[in-house]
Design a protein around this motif. Structure first.
Motif, mmCIF file in Angstrom:
data_model
loop_
_atom_site.group_PDB
_atom_site.id
_atom_site.type_symbol
_atom_site.label_atom_id
_atom_site.label_comp_id
_atom_site.label_asym_id
_atom_site.label_seq_id
_atom_site.Cartn_x
_atom_site.Cartn_y
_atom_site.Cartn_z
ATOM 1 N N HIS A 16 0.841 -1.206 0.000
ATOM 2 C CA HIS A 16 0.000 0.000 0.000
ATOM 3 C C HIS A 16 0.872 1.250 0.000
ATOM 4 O O HIS A 16 2.090 1.175 0.136
ATOM 5 C CB HIS A 16 -0.968 -0.013 1.182
ATOM 6 N N HIS A 18 1.455 3.901 1.946
ATOM 7 C CA HIS A 18 2.111 4.626 3.043
ATOM 8 C C HIS A 18 3.618 4.643 2.856
ATOM 9 O O HIS A 18 4.209 3.681 2.386
ATOM 10 C CB HIS A 18 1.750 4.000 4.393
ATOM 11 N N HIS A 21 6.110 1.858 3.494
ATOM 12 C CA HIS A 21 5.949 0.634 2.702
ATOM 13 C C HIS A 21 6.275 0.878 1.235
ATOM 14 O O HIS A 21 6.860 0.028 0.579
ATOM 15 C CB HIS A 21 4.509 0.117 2.823
ATOM 16 N N HIS A 75 -7.100 -1.326 4.783
ATOM 17 C CA HIS A 75 -6.267 -0.359 5.520
ATOM 18 C C HIS A 75 -6.429 1.047 4.931
ATOM 19 O O HIS A 75 -6.852 1.960 5.632
ATOM 20 C CB HIS A 75 -4.822 -0.851 5.450
ATOM 21 N N ASP A 96 -0.316 -3.672 6.133
ATOM 22 C CA ASP A 96 -1.091 -3.134 7.247
ATOM 23 C C ASP A 96 -2.555 -3.462 6.976
ATOM 24 O O ASP A 96 -2.981 -3.421 5.823
ATOM 25 C CB ASP A 96 -0.932 -1.616 7.333
ATOM 26 N N HIS A 263 -5.345 0.548 11.717
ATOM 27 C CA HIS A 263 -4.708 -0.762 11.923
ATOM 28 C C HIS A 263 -5.629 -1.609 12.802
ATOM 29 O O HIS A 263 -6.413 -1.070 13.578
ATOM 30 C CB HIS A 263 -3.369 -0.603 12.646
ATOM 31 N N GLU A 313 3.172 4.941 10.330
ATOM 32 C CA GLU A 313 3.246 6.230 9.634
ATOM 33 C C GLU A 313 2.834 7.353 10.553
ATOM 34 O O GLU A 313 3.421 8.411 10.562
ATOM 35 C CB GLU A 313 2.330 6.251 8.413
#
Ligand SMILES: [Zn+2]
Ligand SMILES: [Zn+2]
Lengths: 325, 548
Positions: A16, A18, A21, A75, A96, A263, A313
């Motif tokens: 994803h 963020h 990641h 997420h 996540d 989360h 994050e």
């Protein structure tokens, strides 16, 4: 082949968008179309040598005969769990994830597997997230009780911010929602992807003093910055799973902590681990020790991965305030 | 209970006074009797829960959670009750959420033996915040983010024309859950009668003389009396006889909070029927002690005979409000003073008269203020914090009427100190570095160094705050969470002129001294840190008898 590598690699699979990641500079990137769009919005067109968009459920066979497929993680927009299958053995890397409903992204899909690599951002039994709708109601109540004050809500720019907007709409908040400049691009992307958010407006600097009674969403760090001062008697709200613990809420100067997490909380981590049917659990990303201990108490083989480079994050955004934004 | 817990939760985070009042008023408006009354009792400290020992809570959670996970969580959260509130397993069967009213009644009727089961059933039904509030309440460790006074102000806000002091006035005769009080403020019932035989009277307050322009010319010294302003706490000592002929004695703070339990030595000395307005002081061997000494008594929770003997309390009387059922407040000050003088003669040794200052002109009063010791204050001069000037014709009016009473404080002490650390403020100031730690020069291992001597967060204007904030951000050399260390070299840094009321020895501060009421009196943008004061200067003040 790496999942969410923290350093540039030739072949990266990204769960994803963020920033801990999805990083720029990889040779080839495999991700959902939405994640690729998010990466492009953040890093520019040339964020990778080449890209390959994979829809949820689509199967791609890699060299060596491993099949991979992406499955919704619930997420943020485009977030995925990655399933690897090889000769009947199934491994899922969760990225996540959360189990709670979120109107801005596809709901978490349970994927049964033998090995489950789970995140553990909120891997302590004190992280029991309440229903987000109740927290949104707190915000709306406060805005109604203090109609002359601006309600500033600190929220991470990707995912959390848009989820707040969508949930405010569900709660009947019909006024325009104002956003900090740092959130405009990603919010536009969500709207463009078909997520209805209503009337969203960028806060113009000279307009701040007139925003009494309005809800303004901004990065958490800006709550303590000069930028926030021009609003009329602002209420500092912070939307984060960390707000569950008073010491953390205090530390961040929250006056209206909203326990809203993207989360899985403790109960959902355990529930998901059991439901995957996996006999082996690898725990990464957060408070690994407690979750590994719990898995073992359930008779599951578990080990911590101790990967460095991943953080939450939100925690990063909180810990390193950006000056003068 | 969940609604009340949500209020407590919100009050704990909300720094603004007015916002707290509105949050409470909103609660009182929404929540029906008797629930809101019990909440008011909890907010004003009038509710004494049967305290459960933290041990009981520990046993309950021990049966429900894994000890290793509990320990890890407890370490992370840092608070026992909060950890239990968060970890308590959800019980889907328990869906009757208890009200605060049910909890109060339940605690009263539950035996010690049944308490664990009862408590567990409540915890099962409450949410995280509800469990937190309940555990804090019953273990007696709840810090309510609002004073009793603020809660009463919120009650007054429910009415159309009711002042906080009106609520204060009727308060002593009331009992939880205060249905008669709510009925009155909401216009549904009569004003509750204050049946207290020893009620509180809202005090009359003074304004600073400096706030009256050209006061020496505008005010005629012949119209005024003056007395010392003693550096203790303003109190009201009230005695009376109740319906059953029993003697009632109470001591109130300036805001009407009853503080009788802290001063049994005063309470037992009240054998009169009347209300004395005065200053509470510690007097040893006929000599008034400094505020620091009084502070030491105020800091103690347990009032032991030893404490009372070591810190004997005393009341120096300023005024007489009632005597034997007669309300004197409509009399002129000069007349009340004569009544007070006679009254105090009979009041016993715990009470004496605040002496008046002999003066004819403002010049003479100025001289007296500059040197209380040789103008009648004698050996008690160090407990004088200024003079009070009262119009002879003034009647006793609750609140702060203009032009009647004035306070003229002694000049504060001044020191030039260097800014060392700045911390972000709270509320409106949360984006500003507005709390400043400052230091003075002291000999160190490698020559002179700056040692912290105090902290101040007011004394500057909003415009100055903007400049100070900018200075802090530009000159940061280190960060620790919300705190920034600011450049402080001999030639680089910022000097504050700090005013303070007194100085005492302190083992908690590295410098060995602690300041009373420090504030920034001027920002010396012009002065290099090298020219700031030295610790020896403060130590000299400390040994000077004039400093308390
Ligand atoms: Zn994430
Ligand atoms: Zn992450």
């Amino acid at each position: 082949m790496h999942v969410d590598p923290t350093r540039p690699v030739d072949y990266a699979i990204i769960t994803h968008g963020h920033s801990d990641h999805a990083r720029a500079g990889h040779g080839h990137v495999l991700a959902t179309p939405q994640t690729l769009r998010i990466m492009e919005a953040r890093y520019g067109r040339d964020f990778a040598g080449s890209v390959q968009a994979i829809e949820y459920g689509e199967v791609v066979t890699l060299k060596g005969g491993v099949d991979i497929s992406f499955h919704p993680a619930g997420h943020v927009l485009g977030s995925a769990q990655i399933l690897f299958e090889w000769k009947g053995f199934r491994a899922v890397v969760s990225g996540d994830y959360k189990r709670e409903r979120d109107p801005t992204c596809a709901p978490f899909a349970l994927v049964r597997c033998d090995l489950f690599v789970t995140e553990a951002t909120f891997g302590l039994p004190v992280f029991r997230h309440p229903l987000a709708a109740g927290e949104i109601a707190k915000l709306v109540d406060s805005a109604e009780l203090f109609p002359e004050r601006a309600h500033l809500v600190g929220a991470y720019s990707l995912g959390k911010a848009q989820r707040l907007m969508a949930m405010l709409r569900e709660a009947g908040w019909g006024r325009p929602i104002y956003v900090h400049g740092a959130m405009v691009a990603l919010t536009d992307l969500y709207i463009d992807e078909g997520v209805p958010l209503g009337d969203i407006r960028h806060v113009a600097p000279d307009e701040r003093k007139n925003l009494g009674g309005e809800i303004v969403i901004c990065p958490p760090s800006t709550l303590q910055e000069i930028w926030s001062r021009k609003f009329p008697d602002p209420v500092s709200a912070v939307a984060s799973g960390w707000m569950r613990v008073r010491a953390r809420a205090r530390q961040q100067g929250a006056e209206l902590p909203l326990v809203i997490s993207d989360h899985a909380g403790w109960d959902d981590l355990g529930k998901t681990i059991i439901e995957t049917g996996a006999s082996e659990i690898w725990v990464t990303h957060g408070a690994e020790e407690a979750l590994v201990y719990w898995c073992e108490s359930q008779g599951l083989r578990a080990r911590p991965l101790h990967l460095v480079g991943y953080g939450d994050e939100e925690a990063e955004d909180v810990a390193a305030p950006v000056e003068n934004t | 209970m969940n609604r009340f817990a949500a209020l407590l939760d919100r009050l704990a985070y909300e720094p603004r006074r007015n916002a707290k009042i509105r949050l409470m008023a909103d609660y009182f408006r929404e929540v029906p009797d008797p629930e809101r009354g019990w909440a008011l009792a909890a907010l004003t400290g009038a509710l004494s829960f049967k305290h459960a020992k933290p041990n009981l809570v520990r046993t309950l959670i021990g049966k429900r959670t894994d000890p290793f996970l509990f320990q890890m969580s407890r370490d992370y959260v840092g608070d026992m009750a909060e950890t239990v509130a968060l970890m308590w397993p959800v019980s889907h069967g328990a869906n009757h959420v208890p009200t605060l009213t049910e909890i109060v009644a339940g605690l009263n009727e539950t035996s010690k033996l049944d308490l664990p089961g009862r408590l567990a059933s409540w915890l099962d039904a409450l949410d995280e915040t509800g469990r937190w509030a309940l555990l804090k309440l019953i273990t007696g460790s709840l810090r309510i983010g609002a004073s009793a006074r603020l809660a009463k102000t919120a009650v007054a806000a429910l009415g159309d024309n009711i002042a906080p002091n009106d609520v204060e006035h009727v308060w002593p005769g009331l009992q939880p859950p205060y249905e008669d009080l709510f009925a009155w403020v909401e216009g549904r019932g009569p004003m509750p009668e204050n049946t207290d035989p020893a009620p509180f009277h809202t005090p009359m307050l003074s304004t600073a003389i400096e706030d009256t322009a050209n006061w020496r010319d505008v005010l005629d010294s012949a119209d005024f009396s003056a007395e010392w302003k003693w550096d203790g706490i303003r109190v009201q000592a009230v005695g009376g006889i109740d319906e059953d002929g029993q003697r009632a004695a109470r001591l109130y703070s300036r805001t009407g909070e009853e503080i009788s339990h802290s001063f049994p030595d005063i309470i037992s000395a009240i054998d009169f029927t009347g209300a004395v307005d005065g200053e509470l002081l510690i007097v040893r061997d006929g000599r008034v002690q400094s505020f620091n000494v009084l502070q030491q008594r105020l800091n103690r929770k347990a009032i032991t005979p030893k404490l009372v003997a070591e810190y004997p309390a005393h009341i120096r009387a300023y005024d007489l409000l009632t005597e034997a059922g007669e309300d004197l407040r409509a009399l002129a000050f000069a007349e009340r003073r004569l009544r007070l003088e006679r009254f105090i003669e009979e009041a016993g040794e715990k009470f004496d008269l605040s002496p008046q200052i002999d003066f004819a002109t403002w010049e003479e009063l100025t001289a007296a203020r500059a040197d209380p010791a040789s103008h009648g204050a004698g050996i008690d001069a160090e407990a004088v914090e200024g003079v009070m000037i009262k119009r002879n014709a003034s009647i006793y009016v609750p609140g702060r009427p203009k032009g009647e009473w004035f306070k003229w404080k002694r000049d504060p002490y001044i020191v030039d100190a260097v800014l060392l650390y700045a911390q972000r403020g709270s509320g409106k100031r949360s984006s500003f570095y507005s709390d400043y730690t400052f230091g003075v020069w002291a000999p160190g291992e490698d020559g002179d160094e700056l040692v912290p001597v105090g902290k101040a967060y007011f004394g500057f204007t909003d415009e100055e705050l903007v400049e100070l904030d900018r200075f802090v951000r530009k000159n940061t050399i280190n960060r620790f969470g919300p705190v920034r260390e600011v450049t402080h070299e001999a030639d680089e840094g910022l000097v504050f002129e700090v005013a303070f009321e007194g100085l005492s020895r302190s083992t908690r501060h590295r410098s060995g001294v602690a300041m009373r009421f420090p504030r920034i009196s001027r920002i010396r943008w012009d002065k290099p840190p090298r020219e700031a004061d030295r610790i020896e200067h403060l130590e000299a003040l400390l040994s000077d008898a004039a400093v308390s």
